[in-house]
Design an enzyme around this catalytic site. Structure first.
Site, PDB file in Angstrom:
ATOM      1  N   HIS A  11       9.543  -2.804   5.801  1.00 43.62           N
ATOM      2  CA  HIS A  11       9.827  -1.514   5.352  1.00 43.62           C
ATOM      3  C   HIS A  11      11.172  -1.708   4.441  1.00 43.62           C
ATOM      4  O   HIS A  11      11.241  -0.819   3.303  1.00 43.62           O
ATOM      5  CB  HIS A  11      10.527  -0.784   6.313  1.00 43.62           C
ATOM      6  CG  HIS A  11       9.339  -0.089   7.223  1.00 43.62           C
ATOM      7  ND1 HIS A  11       8.991  -0.448   8.456  1.00 43.62           N
ATOM      8  CD2 HIS A  11       8.276   0.676   6.877  1.00 43.62           C
ATOM      9  CE1 HIS A  11       7.793  -0.004   8.639  1.00 43.62           C
ATOM     10  NE2 HIS A  11       7.269   0.725   7.917  1.00 43.62           N
TER      11      HIS A  11
ATOM     12  N   ARG B 283       6.855   9.337   4.616  1.00 41.81           N
ATOM     13  CA  ARG B 283       7.072   8.639   5.909  1.00 41.81           C
ATOM     14  C   ARG B 283       8.580   9.330   6.339  1.00 41.81           C
ATOM     15  O   ARG B 283       9.670   8.920   6.116  1.00 41.81           O
ATOM     16  CB  ARG B 283       7.568   7.046   5.720  1.00 41.81           C
ATOM     17  CG  ARG B 283       6.558   6.118   5.426  1.00 41.81           C
ATOM     18  CD  ARG B 283       7.169   4.633   5.031  1.00 41.81           C
ATOM     19  NE  ARG B 283       6.119   3.797   5.157  1.00 41.81           N
ATOM     20  CZ  ARG B 283       5.439   3.387   4.235  1.00 41.81           C
ATOM     21  NH1 ARG B 283       5.630   3.415   2.682  1.00 41.81           N
ATOM     22  NH2 ARG B 283       4.504   2.326   4.355  1.00 41.81           N
TER      23      ARG B 283
ATOM     24  N   ARG C 222       3.712  12.335   7.466  1.00 42.45           N
ATOM     25  CA  ARG C 222       3.296  11.652   8.835  1.00 42.45           C
ATOM     26  C   ARG C 222       4.429  11.953   9.699  1.00 42.45           C
ATOM     27  O   ARG C 222       5.477  11.965   9.298  1.00 42.45           O
ATOM     28  CB  ARG C 222       3.386  10.158   8.538  1.00 42.45           C
ATOM     29  CG  ARG C 222       3.170   9.559   9.911  1.00 42.45           C
ATOM     30  CD  ARG C 222       3.170   7.996   9.324  1.00 42.45           C
ATOM     31  NE  ARG C 222       4.197   7.286   8.929  1.00 42.45           N
ATOM     32  CZ  ARG C 222       4.395   5.968   8.674  1.00 42.45           C
ATOM     33  NH1 ARG C 222       3.168   5.428   8.462  1.00 42.45           N
ATOM     34  NH2 ARG C 222       5.495   5.383   8.451  1.00 42.45           N
TER      35      ARG C 222
ATOM     36  N   GLU D 157      -3.942   2.181  12.419  1.00 43.82           N
ATOM     37  CA  GLU D 157      -3.513   0.778  12.114  1.00 43.82           C
ATOM     38  C   GLU D 157      -3.291  -0.062  13.491  1.00 43.82           C
ATOM     39  O   GLU D 157      -2.795  -0.949  13.320  1.00 43.82           O
ATOM     40  CB  GLU D 157      -1.932   1.320  11.500  1.00 43.82           C
ATOM     41  CG  GLU D 157      -1.295   2.332  12.635  1.00 43.82           C
ATOM     42  CD  GLU D 157       0.152   2.837  11.902  1.00 43.82           C
ATOM     43  OE1 GLU D 157       0.450   2.282  11.049  1.00 43.82           O
ATOM     44  OE2 GLU D 157       0.506   3.821  12.195  1.00 43.82           O
TER      45      GLU D 157
ATOM     46  N   ASN E 216      -0.756  -2.254   6.511  1.00 43.89           N
ATOM     47  CA  ASN E 216       0.291  -2.985   6.827  1.00 43.89           C
ATOM     48  C   ASN E 216       0.385  -3.462   8.586  1.00 43.89           C
ATOM     49  O   ASN E 216       0.669  -4.465   8.915  1.00 43.89           O
ATOM     50  CB  ASN E 216       1.739  -2.315   6.620  1.00 43.89           C
ATOM     51  CG  ASN E 216       1.732  -1.795   5.123  1.00 43.89           C
ATOM     52  OD1 ASN E 216       1.142  -2.250   4.434  1.00 43.89           O
ATOM     53  ND2 ASN E 216       2.533  -0.990   4.855  1.00 43.89           N
TER      54      ASN E 216
ATOM     55  N   ARG F 252       4.520  -8.748  10.397  1.00 41.43           N
ATOM     56  CA  ARG F 252       4.737  -8.413   8.758  1.00 41.43           C
ATOM     57  C   ARG F 252       6.026  -8.744   8.344  1.00 41.43           C
ATOM     58  O   ARG F 252       6.117  -8.637   6.936  1.00 41.43           O
ATOM     59  CB  ARG F 252       4.133  -6.923   8.909  1.00 41.43           C
ATOM     60  CG  ARG F 252       4.995  -5.941   9.474  1.00 41.43           C
ATOM     61  CD  ARG F 252       4.617  -4.545   9.410  1.00 41.43           C
ATOM     62  NE  ARG F 252       5.110  -3.576   8.320  1.00 41.43           N
ATOM     63  CZ  ARG F 252       4.655  -2.421   8.189  1.00 41.43           C
ATOM     64  NH1 ARG F 252       4.072  -1.628   9.156  1.00 41.43           N
ATOM     65  NH2 ARG F 252       5.248  -1.853   7.277  1.00 41.43           N
TER      66      ARG F 252
ATOM     67  N   CYS G 205      -3.136   3.918   3.372  1.00 40.11           N
ATOM     68  CA  CYS G 205      -2.022   4.055   2.791  1.00 40.11           C
ATOM     69  C   CYS G 205      -0.914   2.799   3.023  1.00 40.11           C
ATOM     70  O   CYS G 205       0.110   2.816   2.791  1.00 40.11           O
ATOM     71  CB  CYS G 205      -1.198   5.344   3.293  1.00 40.11           C
ATOM     72  SG  CYS G 205      -1.112   5.087   5.178  1.00 40.11           S
TER      73      CYS G 205
HETATM   74  C1  PEP Z   1       0.940   0.955   7.636  1.00 40.22           C
HETATM   75  O1  PEP Z   1       1.096   0.445   8.686  1.00 40.22           O
HETATM   76  O2  PEP Z   1      -0.099   0.353   6.901  1.00 40.22           O
HETATM   77  C2  PEP Z   1       1.729   1.848   7.013  1.00 40.22           C
HETATM   78  C3  PEP Z   1       1.333   2.770   5.918  1.00 40.22           C
HETATM   79  O3  PEP Z   1       2.802   2.429   7.840  1.00 40.22           O
HETATM   80  P1  PEP Z   1       4.338   1.804   7.754  1.00 40.22           P
HETATM   81  O4  PEP Z   1       4.187   0.889   6.682  1.00 40.22           O
HETATM   82  O5  PEP Z   1       5.340   2.754   7.468  1.00 40.22           O
HETATM   83  O6  PEP Z   1       4.193   1.208   9.178  1.00 40.22           O
HETATM   84 MG    MG Z   2       2.469   1.543   9.938  1.00 42.03          MG
END
Ligand code: PEP
Ligand code: MG
Length: 579
Positions: free
Chosen positions: A190, A297, A333, A432, A455, A466, A503
């Site tokens: 993030h 977000r 979201r 996800e 992600n 990640r 996204c």
């Molecule tokens: C994702 O997981 O791809 C996403 C868009 O949400 P975040 O990156 O906030 O976990």
């Molecule tokens: Mg996510």
């Protein structure tokens, strides 16, 4: 001069002076004291408290004292420090335990916070963060540490640190941070996402940059190549000034596309939307040609500043975004707190495995009080634009059903209170979690849209954290396992007739654009800075060419094969820069 390779996290070039940001959690010394030292230790404590009080009063008098609730907060900190109970407890413990005052204070604070965390009253539980803050201020004086806040930066710097939490990144003075270089972190962490959102060039995963650089050193961050140059010589500086100029020039040229539609050569119109973290980002959307907000977000409202955002504060933030976007759609979201997004205001929760833990919808379904406040704010704000609500981290129908139940309860409550909101608000979910991807055929019947969060989906599918630079090489969007999963989600959604967006960061990667188009993604949502390049590629391809390329890739057996093939095609046929 030294060149260090890391992970390219946010594009662009930064040239400037380093500011080394050290983790400001001090290590607390612990040692025995003699009886005759007790008075001395207590005096050290009172001097440190006085200094902290002077500091706080200075902040109270500061006319630029910042946010509205800042003064209230400072008052409460002054009260805590002036409480005679505090000094008498410390004095009693010094006498009883015969340990140095830093340790005595530290233990005392720990005990108080443990007690508060068990409190029924949410307000009391949330006070733990204030106690920590006040204690840290006193401890810093006891240990002669300068208190540095990234929000207070007054000079342009390149920020160098071991790690930067999303809450640090959201709070820093963005105008002063020209580049970021970190030991830790991955492309989809993030902090990387925020760097892109704020258009700050960043290189992460540099392992030891915080050991090699001191405050004031000259440093270059090459966010395009994922490289940092420390103590650059004149030749390197000149070269990078030129690269920086060319990079900005290309950006300006691409912005020329902002009024044009994201339409393929054979007439398929796609939606290119923006991911945003804070309402202020909406200013950049028009100049980048965004067709709406595909992911807001909302949890970042809880990570910035202080205090839980009230229903009204949330309502204001959501309304601001909806109003700014006019009739363009805005997908907000619901809270995705937890994982690496720990809100200081909630006291932080310690878990063995936070990425698999109490986050996002799981958190909201247990903290229904917070969830309902957010849903009320969202519903009220729905009158200001084209709102869509999206639930994160759904792993199966049970969670989705429960989230709907709560949403319905909130609607009923608002109706009976005579509060207006839009009755028809589309509701979608993030795909996800692999179990959701694998049951997309079931979930698709229950929602208005899917948005694939690559992600997390990649993280959970390949079992690769990640944010961990050590295994970043495994984080592979073109892994055949990921591609197959994506294909089945898209096919199942289309079978039922709902649109599928993406996204996750993959949606903004120019190397992936044609493959995703061939896969059938209907809507791409990304940091707004990425939109012009993705649009340029879409406008130069036909759907049939994209489908053919996707078909070729699906025959391949390893991500290495796919990576090499895609990089070659995208570079030669679509003029994408491959670093
Ligand atoms: C994702 O997981 O791809 C996403 C868009 O949400 P975040 O990156 O906030 O976990
Ligand atoms: Mg996510």
């Amino acid at each position: 001069m030294n060149e260090i390779n890391g992970i390219s996290a946010s594009p662009g070039i930064a040239i400037g002076q380093a500011f080394l940001y050290l983790d400001d959690t001090p290590t607390i010394p612990r040692y025995k004291i003699e009886e005759w030292q007790i008075a001395n230790e207590f005096e050290r404590f009172t001097i440190a408290v006085d200094k902290a009080l002077t500091e706080l009063r200075g902040l109270q008098n500061d006319e630029n004292g910042g946010e509205a609730n800042q003064h209230e907060l400072l008052d409460s900190h002054v009260l805590m420090l002036s409480d005679p109970e505090l000094s008498s407890s410390i004095d009693a413990r010094l006498r009883k335990n015969r340990l140095n005052v830093e340790w005595v204070l530290y233990r005392f604070i720990q005990e108080q916070t443990e007690k508060l965390q068990r409190a029924e009253d949410q307000y009391l539980r949330e006070r733990t963060v204030d106690i920590h803050d006040v204690a840290k201020r006193v401890l810093n004086h006891l240990m002669f540490r300068e208190r540095i806040s990234l929000a207070d930066l007054t000079q342009e710097v390149v920020l160098v640190a071991h790690e930067l939490m999303p809450s640090d990144a959201i709070a820093m003075n963005k105008r002063m941070v020209k580049g970021i270089a970190l030991d830790a972190g991955g492309k989809t962490s993030h902090t990387a996402i925020l760097a892109r959102a704020f258009e700050i060039p960043a290189v992460l995963g540099l392992s030891r940059i915080s050991k090699l650089v001191s405050t004031g050193d000259e440093i270059i961050v090459d966010g395009n190549r994922g490289r940092v140059i420390t103590h650059p010589d004149e030749k390197a500086k000149k070269r990078y000034v030129r690269v920086q100029r060319e990079w900005r020039q290309r950006e300006v040229e691409l912005m020329g596309l902002n009024e044009l539609p994201a339409e393929t050569q054979d007439g398929k119109l796609l939606a290119l939307k923006a991911n945003i973290e804070v309402p202020e980002e909406v200013d950049a959307l028009a100049s980048h040609g965004a067709d709406g907000v595909g992911l807001y977000r909302s949890e970042f409202l809880f990570l910035r500043g202080r205090g839980l955002p009230s229903e009204n504060e949330q309502y204001q933030a959501y309304s601001q975004v909806l109003t700014a976007l006019g009739d363009k759609p805005v997908t907000i979201r619901t809270l995705d707190l937890g994982g690496d997004k720990i809100a200081p205001v909630l006291g932080g929760f310690s878990e063995q495995n936070p990425i698999l833990g109490w986050r996002a919808i799981r958190f909201c379904l247990t903290r229904v009080d917070l969830f309902k406040i957010q849903l009320r704010a969202l519903l009220r704000a729905s009158l200001h634009g084209d709102l869509r609500i999206m639930f994160p981290m759904i792993s199966g129908v049970e969670e989705l059903n429960r989230a709907y139940e709560i949403l319905e309860e909130v609607k009923t409550e608002l109706r009976s209170a005579g509060v207006e909101f839009r009755e028809q608000i589309p509701v979608g979910i993030m795909i996800e979690v692999p179990s959701a991807a694998m049951t997309a055929d079931i979930l698709a019947h229950k929602v208005d849209f899917f948005s694939i969060g690559t992600n997390d989906l990649i993280q959970y599918t390949i079992a690769v954290d990640r944010g961990n630079e050590k295994i970043a090489y495994l984080y592979e969007p073109f892994h055949p396992g990921v591609l197959r999963l994506l294909k089945s989600v898209v096919d199942n959604a289309h079978e039922v007739g709902i649109p599928v967006g993406m996204c996750g960061e993959m949606a903004g990667d120019p190397l992936a654009t044609v493959i995703l188009l061939g896969l059938g993604i209907d809507e791409f949502s990304m940091s707004s800075v990425g939109i012009p390049e993705v649009k340029r590629i879409i406008r130069s391809v036909t759907v049939s060419e994209a489908e053919e390329l996707f078909g070729t890739v699906m025959e391949m057996r390893s991500y290495q094969e796919v990576d090499t093939f895609v990089a070659d095609v995208m570079q030669k046929r679509f003029d994408v820069k491959v670093y």
